[in-house]
Design a protein around this motif. Structure first.
Motif, PDB file in Angstrom:
ATOM      1  N   THR A  97      46.574 -37.715   1.187  1.00  0.00           N
ATOM      2  CA  THR A  97      47.019 -37.736   2.579  1.00  0.00           C
ATOM      3  C   THR A  97      48.340 -38.483   2.756  1.00  0.00           C
ATOM      4  N   TRP A 102      51.305 -33.158   2.747  1.00  0.00           N
ATOM      5  CA  TRP A 102      50.083 -33.171   3.541  1.00  0.00           C
ATOM      6  C   TRP A 102      50.282 -32.791   5.002  1.00  0.00           C
ATOM      7  N   GLU A 106      47.909 -29.963   6.273  1.00  0.00           N
ATOM      8  CA  GLU A 106      46.888 -30.320   7.261  1.00  0.00           C
ATOM      9  C   GLU A 106      46.758 -29.261   8.337  1.00  0.00           C
ATOM     10  N   ARG A 165      38.780 -28.625   5.171  1.00  0.00           N
ATOM     11  CA  ARG A 165      39.398 -29.772   4.497  1.00  0.00           C
ATOM     12  C   ARG A 165      38.383 -30.910   4.554  1.00  0.00           C
ATOM     13  N   VAL A 166      37.947 -31.365   3.388  1.00  0.00           N
ATOM     14  CA  VAL A 166      36.867 -32.341   3.305  1.00  0.00           C
ATOM     15  C   VAL A 166      37.446 -33.709   2.964  1.00  0.00           C
ATOM     16  N   PRO A 167      37.217 -34.744   3.776  1.00  0.00           N
ATOM     17  CA  PRO A 167      37.701 -36.090   3.435  1.00  0.00           C
ATOM     18  C   PRO A 167      37.094 -36.582   2.125  1.00  0.00           C
ATOM     19  N   HIS A 171      42.275 -38.809  -0.309  1.00  0.00           N
ATOM     20  CA  HIS A 171      42.605 -37.392  -0.486  1.00  0.00           C
ATOM     21  C   HIS A 171      41.807 -36.529   0.497  1.00  0.00           C
ATOM     22  N   ARG A 172      42.175 -35.285   0.546  1.00  0.00           N
ATOM     23  CA  ARG A 172      41.369 -34.254   1.176  1.00  0.00           C
ATOM     24  C   ARG A 172      41.117 -33.171   0.140  1.00  0.00           C
ATOM     25  N   VAL A 174      40.671 -29.445  -0.215  1.00  0.00           N
ATOM     26  CA  VAL A 174      40.924 -28.218   0.541  1.00  0.00           C
ATOM     27  C   VAL A 174      40.149 -27.077  -0.107  1.00  0.00           C
TER      28      VAL A 174
END
Length: 202
Positions: A97, A102, A106, A165-167, A171-172, A174
């Motif tokens: 992030t 990003w 995003e 998009r998963v925390p 990071h995320r 994707v």
């Protein structure tokens, strides 16, 4: 790397069977014989970012470049690309992030996934370098389906629709569904291992 430094692009771990006592050398990575447990496995180190990076430096991974387009094209080198499912066809990758890409990723509805060949070490390095103008010459690219920047000369590419998009820490992850692509590029894959780009050996 965060997404611009490869050491922090962390692909998913593979299950490994425990080594037998006969397979354990007298010392490994600074761990003395006295630290080897009765099981024949070196004493465990506490979990940390350094440990994770050290382990994954030993994990040879394919090299991909992820691209997207907002007000400008963005892209980064990634070793975290994973095939998630065949039905529907889905992939995943990690992005920091704090990376310059990003803010565009995003919001992006579609992204490009490019599998690099062993002849593209310079391209991989360009897209891993912080502050580089990654789409300036000598990078060759065109606008592809859904407006996604497509790099030329790659082994294969996909255009994917972002699903979620998963925390995950800083990071995320994707997850995206493939909507078009081309697997027919010529050459052999580029690998990343021990902090260096490598060619595949027979």
């Amino acid at each position: 790397m965060t997404t611009s430094r490869l050491d922090a692009a962390l692909p998913a771990a593979r299950d490994r069977s425990a080594a037998s006592a006969a397979d354990v050398p007298a010392a490994r990575d600074g761990v003395a014989v006295s630290d080897v447990a009765a099981s024949g496995v070196a004493a465990a180190l506490p979990g940390s970012a350094d440990l994770l990076r050290s382990v994954f430096r030993r994990h040879a991974a394919g090299v991909a470049v992820i691209t997207a387009h907002g007000e400008r094209p963005v892209g980064f080198t990634a070793t975290s690309l994973t095939s998630v499912a065949a039905e529907p066809p889905m992939v995943s990758f990690g992005v920091g992030t704090g990376s310059s890409s990003w803010p565009v990723l995003e919001e992006a509805e579609h992204i490009g996934v490019h599998i690099l060949g062993e002849h593209q070490q310079d391209l991989a390095a360009t897209f891993a370098r912080s502050g580089a103008d990654r789409f300036a010459p000598p990078t060759r690219w065109r606008t592809g389906p859904e407006g996604v920047p497509l790099l030329e000369g790659v082994l294969a590419w996909l255009v994917c629709r972002v699903v979620t998009r998963v925390p995950a820490g800083d990071h995320r992850i994707v997850i995206a569904e493939a909507v078009s692509g081309d697997p027919a590029g010529a050459g052999r894959p580029l690998l990343y291992c021990q902090g260096r780009f490598n060619a595949l050996r027979d």
